[in-house]
Design a protein around this motif. Structure first.
Motif, PDB file in Angstrom:
ATOM      1  N   PHE A  22      40.506  42.008  67.602  1.00 51.18           N
ATOM      2  CA  PHE A  22      40.858  42.590  66.442  1.00 51.18           C
ATOM      3  C   PHE A  22      40.219  43.715  65.981  1.00 51.18           C
ATOM      4  O   PHE A  22      38.874  43.682  65.999  1.00 51.18           O
ATOM      5  N   GLU A  23      40.932  44.688  65.745  1.00 50.40           N
ATOM      6  CA  GLU A  23      40.152  45.990  64.951  1.00 50.40           C
ATOM      7  C   GLU A  23      41.071  46.125  63.748  1.00 50.40           C
ATOM      8  O   GLU A  23      42.290  46.555  63.979  1.00 50.40           O
ATOM      9  N   CYS A  24      40.280  46.452  62.766  1.00 47.48           N
ATOM     10  CA  CYS A  24      41.180  46.781  61.481  1.00 47.48           C
ATOM     11  C   CYS A  24      41.478  48.284  61.409  1.00 47.48           C
ATOM     12  O   CYS A  24      41.058  48.853  62.064  1.00 47.48           O
ATOM     13  N   ASN A  25      42.936  48.275  60.844  1.00 48.97           N
ATOM     14  CA  ASN A  25      43.300  49.623  60.752  1.00 48.97           C
ATOM     15  C   ASN A  25      43.000  50.339  59.689  1.00 48.97           C
ATOM     16  O   ASN A  25      42.008  49.673  58.809  1.00 48.97           O
ATOM     17  N   ALA A  26      43.337  51.598  59.350  1.00 48.58           N
ATOM     18  CA  ALA A  26      42.845  52.259  58.408  1.00 48.58           C
ATOM     19  C   ALA A  26      43.127  51.896  56.874  1.00 48.58           C
ATOM     20  O   ALA A  26      42.054  51.805  56.117  1.00 48.58           O
ATOM     21  N   THR A  27      44.206  51.165  56.712  1.00 44.68           N
ATOM     22  CA  THR A  27      44.542  50.572  55.421  1.00 44.68           C
ATOM     23  C   THR A  27      43.702  49.289  55.392  1.00 44.68           C
ATOM     24  O   THR A  27      43.360  49.110  54.391  1.00 44.68           O
ATOM     25  N   GLN A  28      43.719  48.639  56.288  1.00 39.52           N
ATOM     26  CA  GLN A  28      42.720  47.331  56.274  1.00 39.52           C
ATOM     27  C   GLN A  28      41.232  47.545  55.891  1.00 39.52           C
ATOM     28  O   GLN A  28      40.642  46.956  55.275  1.00 39.52           O
ATOM     29  N   ARG A  29      40.800  48.842  56.501  1.00 39.96           N
ATOM     30  CA  ARG A  29      39.280  48.999  56.467  1.00 39.96           C
ATOM     31  C   ARG A  29      38.998  49.425  55.171  1.00 39.96           C
ATOM     32  O   ARG A  29      38.206  48.963  54.445  1.00 39.96           O
ATOM     33  N   LYS A  30      40.014  50.123  54.361  1.00 40.25           N
ATOM     34  CA  LYS A  30      39.974  50.632  53.057  1.00 40.25           C
ATOM     35  C   LYS A  30      40.167  49.241  52.256  1.00 40.25           C
ATOM     36  O   LYS A  30      39.042  49.280  51.069  1.00 40.25           O
ATOM     37  N   LEU A  31      40.964  48.325  52.374  1.00 41.12           N
ATOM     38  CA  LEU A  31      41.207  47.299  51.550  1.00 41.12           C
ATOM     39  C   LEU A  31      39.886  46.134  51.773  1.00 41.12           C
ATOM     40  O   LEU A  31      39.255  45.762  50.733  1.00 41.12           O
ATOM     41  N   MET A  32      38.932  46.250  52.867  1.00 41.93           N
ATOM     42  CA  MET A  32      37.730  45.658  52.968  1.00 41.93           C
ATOM     43  C   MET A  32      36.789  46.217  52.209  1.00 41.93           C
ATOM     44  O   MET A  32      36.140  45.406  51.512  1.00 41.93           O
TER      45      MET A  32
ATOM     46  N   SER B  77      34.526  44.667  48.857  1.00 40.12           N
ATOM     47  CA  SER B  77      33.510  44.106  49.587  1.00 40.12           C
ATOM     48  C   SER B  77      32.371  43.572  48.477  1.00 40.12           C
ATOM     49  O   SER B  77      31.383  42.887  48.901  1.00 40.12           O
ATOM     50  N   ASP B  78      32.691  43.682  47.135  1.00 39.85           N
ATOM     51  CA  ASP B  78      31.781  43.089  46.159  1.00 39.85           C
ATOM     52  C   ASP B  78      32.048  41.811  46.021  1.00 39.85           C
ATOM     53  O   ASP B  78      31.161  41.171  45.374  1.00 39.85           O
ATOM     54  N   LEU B  79      33.007  41.098  46.610  1.00 37.69           N
ATOM     55  CA  LEU B  79      33.100  39.645  46.336  1.00 37.69           C
ATOM     56  C   LEU B  79      32.284  38.653  46.870  1.00 37.69           C
ATOM     57  O   LEU B  79      31.576  39.245  48.053  1.00 37.69           O
TER      58      LEU B  79
ATOM     59  N   PHE C 190      45.392  30.803  48.644  1.00 34.84           N
ATOM     60  CA  PHE C 190      45.680  31.270  47.418  1.00 34.84           C
ATOM     61  C   PHE C 190      44.869  32.093  46.316  1.00 34.84           C
ATOM     62  O   PHE C 190      43.819  31.996  46.840  1.00 34.84           O
ATOM     63  N   PHE C 191      45.597  32.955  45.659  1.00 38.98           N
ATOM     64  CA  PHE C 191      44.635  34.188  45.291  1.00 38.98           C
ATOM     65  C   PHE C 191      45.384  34.484  43.836  1.00 38.98           C
ATOM     66  O   PHE C 191      46.501  34.177  43.600  1.00 38.98           O
ATOM     67  N   GLU C 192      44.505  35.373  43.013  1.00 38.53           N
ATOM     68  CA  GLU C 192      45.291  36.145  41.990  1.00 38.53           C
ATOM     69  C   GLU C 192      46.298  37.048  42.407  1.00 38.53           C
ATOM     70  O   GLU C 192      46.118  37.678  43.322  1.00 38.53           O
ATOM     71  N   SER C 193      47.095  37.120  41.619  1.00 37.49           N
ATOM     72  CA  SER C 193      48.335  38.209  41.965  1.00 37.49           C
ATOM     73  C   SER C 193      47.845  39.651  42.002  1.00 37.49           C
ATOM     74  O   SER C 193      46.700  39.973  41.355  1.00 37.49           O
ATOM     75  N   ASP C 194      48.440  40.614  42.569  1.00 38.94           N
ATOM     76  CA  ASP C 194      48.110  41.999  42.584  1.00 38.94           C
ATOM     77  C   ASP C 194      47.843  42.836  41.128  1.00 38.94           C
ATOM     78  O   ASP C 194      47.361  43.650  40.902  1.00 38.94           O
ATOM     79  N   GLY C 195      48.537  42.067  40.251  1.00 35.35           N
ATOM     80  CA  GLY C 195      48.507  42.647  38.848  1.00 35.35           C
ATOM     81  C   GLY C 195      47.325  42.403  37.942  1.00 35.35           C
ATOM     82  O   GLY C 195      47.136  42.796  36.972  1.00 35.35           O
ATOM     83  N   ASP C 196      46.252  41.492  38.585  1.00 37.66           N
ATOM     84  CA  ASP C 196      45.212  41.161  37.738  1.00 37.66           C
ATOM     85  C   ASP C 196      44.003  41.803  38.285  1.00 37.66           C
ATOM     86  O   ASP C 196      42.747  41.399  38.278  1.00 37.66           O
ATOM     87  N   GLY C 197      43.994  43.038  38.308  1.00 35.07           N
ATOM     88  CA  GLY C 197      42.766  44.170  38.894  1.00 35.07           C
ATOM     89  C   GLY C 197      42.640  44.172  40.182  1.00 35.07           C
ATOM     90  O   GLY C 197      41.900  44.903  40.526  1.00 35.07           O
ATOM     91  N   ARG C 198      42.917  43.287  41.055  1.00 34.99           N
ATOM     92  CA  ARG C 198      42.627  43.383  42.438  1.00 34.99           C
ATOM     93  C   ARG C 198      44.195  43.341  43.414  1.00 34.99           C
ATOM     94  O   ARG C 198      44.695  42.748  43.102  1.00 34.99           O
ATOM     95  N   SER C 199      44.070  44.142  44.286  1.00 37.12           N
ATOM     96  CA  SER C 199      45.331  44.107  45.145  1.00 37.12           C
ATOM     97  C   SER C 199      44.874  43.678  46.642  1.00 37.12           C
ATOM     98  O   SER C 199      43.744  43.965  46.831  1.00 37.12           O
ATOM     99  N   GLY C 200      45.798  43.242  47.292  1.00 40.30           N
ATOM    100  CA  GLY C 200      45.622  42.816  48.728  1.00 40.30           C
ATOM    101  C   GLY C 200      44.644  41.636  48.947  1.00 40.30           C
ATOM    102  O   GLY C 200      44.134  41.624  50.164  1.00 40.30           O
ATOM    103  N   LEU C 201      44.690  40.596  48.052  1.00 41.95           N
ATOM    104  CA  LEU C 201      43.598  39.693  48.216  1.00 41.95           C
ATOM    105  C   LEU C 201      44.077  38.880  49.483  1.00 41.95           C
ATOM    106  O   LEU C 201      43.321  38.265  50.114  1.00 41.95           O
TER     107      LEU C 201
END
Length: 258
Positions: free
Chosen positions: A78-88, A92-94, A179-190
Motif C-alpha cells: 500500500f502507498e498513500c495517494n496525494a490526498t491520503q498523504r495530506k490527511l496524514m 499527525s499531531d494526534l 468510531f470518531f468525531e464528525s467532520d464538523g468538529d474541527g477535524r476532517s477525515g478521521l
C-alpha cells in the motif's frame, strides 16, 4: 498432554431485513469462540471471511445473494495517494495509544455521538454503556482499543476524537469497529486516518493484511473501502485483487444518483 482440537459447531440465524440493500433479507452463520484455541480458530475463520463480534465469529449466509464480500488491504504494497498523504500530515499531531480492551465512559460518549451523527436509527442506536462494555471486553482473542487523542497543552490526556476495536490476528490486523468525531468538529477525515494508521501499524509489525470487514457491492455506504488499494476480495476460488471493473457498476450508480 494437549487436548484434541474440537471442530466448532455452526448455527444459522433467522432471516432479517438487510441493513445495506433495501428489500433483501440477511442471514448469518456463526460459531462460538471459546477455550484455549479461540485465537487459532478466529485466525482460521478470518481467512475464509468470518468476522468477530464479542465471543462469536460470523459471516453472511444469505439465500440468493452474495453481495457482502470480505476485503483486506495488502499492507506492504500500500502507498498513500496525494490526498491520503495530506490527511496524514493534517492529523499527525494526534496521540495514538493501543489500550487493553477495557471500556471507558469517554469511549462510550464518543460512540454515542458517532452513532447519532452517522447511523441514527441503526442497529446499534439503542446500545447502552453495558452493551458497549460487552462489545469491548468480551474478547477471547488478542484485542485492543486503539485511541486517537488531540494533544493537550497542560500535559494531561487530550480529547478523545477517535477509537477502533482491533484484533491482532496471525496474518494481520482486523478492524472490528471504529468510531470518531464528525467532520464538523474541527477535524476532517478521521475515519480515513484511522484506516491509514492501521495499515502503517500492520506494515511496521510485519503483518501482511488489514481486514476491513465486508464490502457490499451496490451499497454506497461501503464504497469507501475500495479506496485502499491494493485490496483483495474473497471469492469462491479464494482471495484475489479487487479491480476497477469490480467497483465500476457501483461508481456508475452513484454518478446517476448524484
Amino acid at each position: 498432554m494437549t487436548a484434541p482440537f474440537r471442530f466448532p459447531r455452526f448455527f444459522v440465524t433467522s432471516p432479517a431485513p438487510c441493513p445495506y440493500l433495501p428489500g433483501r433479507q440477511e442471514r448469518k452463520v456463526f460459531t462460538e469462540l471459546n477455550g484455549p484455541h479461540a485465537g487459532e480458530l478466529n485466525d482460521a475463520l478470518g481467512r475464509i471471511g468470518f468476522r468477530r463480534s464479542q465471543s462469536v465469529a460470523y459471516r453472511p449466509s444469505c439465500a440468493g445473494c452474495a453481495a457482502c464480500v470480505s476485503v483486506r488491504v495488502i499492507a506492504e504494497q500500500f502507498e498513500c495517494n496525494a490526498t491520503q498523504r495530506k490527511l496524514m500530515r493534517r492529523n499527525s499531531d494526534l496521540i495514538i495509544t493501543a489500550c487493553k480492551p477495557w471500556a471507558t465512559s469517554e469511549q462510550f460518549d464518543l460512540l454515542r455521538r458517532y452513532l447519532n451523527d452517522r447511523h441514527p436509527g441503526g442497529g446499534m442506536a439503542t446500545m447502552d454503556e453495558s452493551d458497549y462494555a460487552d462489545m469491548v471486553e468480551h474478547s477471547p482473542v488478542d484485542s485492543y482499543v486503539i485511541e486517537y487523542r488531540e494533544p493537550a497543552e497542560d500535559g494531561s490526556r487530550g480529547k478523545l476524537v477517535g477509537a477502533c476495536i482491533t484484533d491482532r490476528q496471525g496474518d494481520g490486523l482486523s478492524m472490528i469497529y471504529s468510531f470518531f468525531e464528525s467532520d464538523g468538529d474541527g477535524r476532517s477525515g478521521l475515519g480515513t486516518f484511522i484506516i491509514l494508521d492501521h495499515i502503517m501499524r500492520a506494515k511496521a509489525a510485519g503483518l501482511p493484511y488489514v481486514y476491513l470487514g465486508y464490502w457490499v457491492k451496490g451499497s454506497a455506504r461501503m464504497t469507501y473501502k475500495t479506496r485502499y488499494r491494493p485490496l483483495e476480495k474473497l471469492g469462491p476460488n479464494g482471495w484475489s485483487l479487487l479491480t476497477d471493473g469490480d467497483v465500476e457498476p457501483v461508481a456508475a450508480k452513484q454518478h446517476q444518483v448524484a
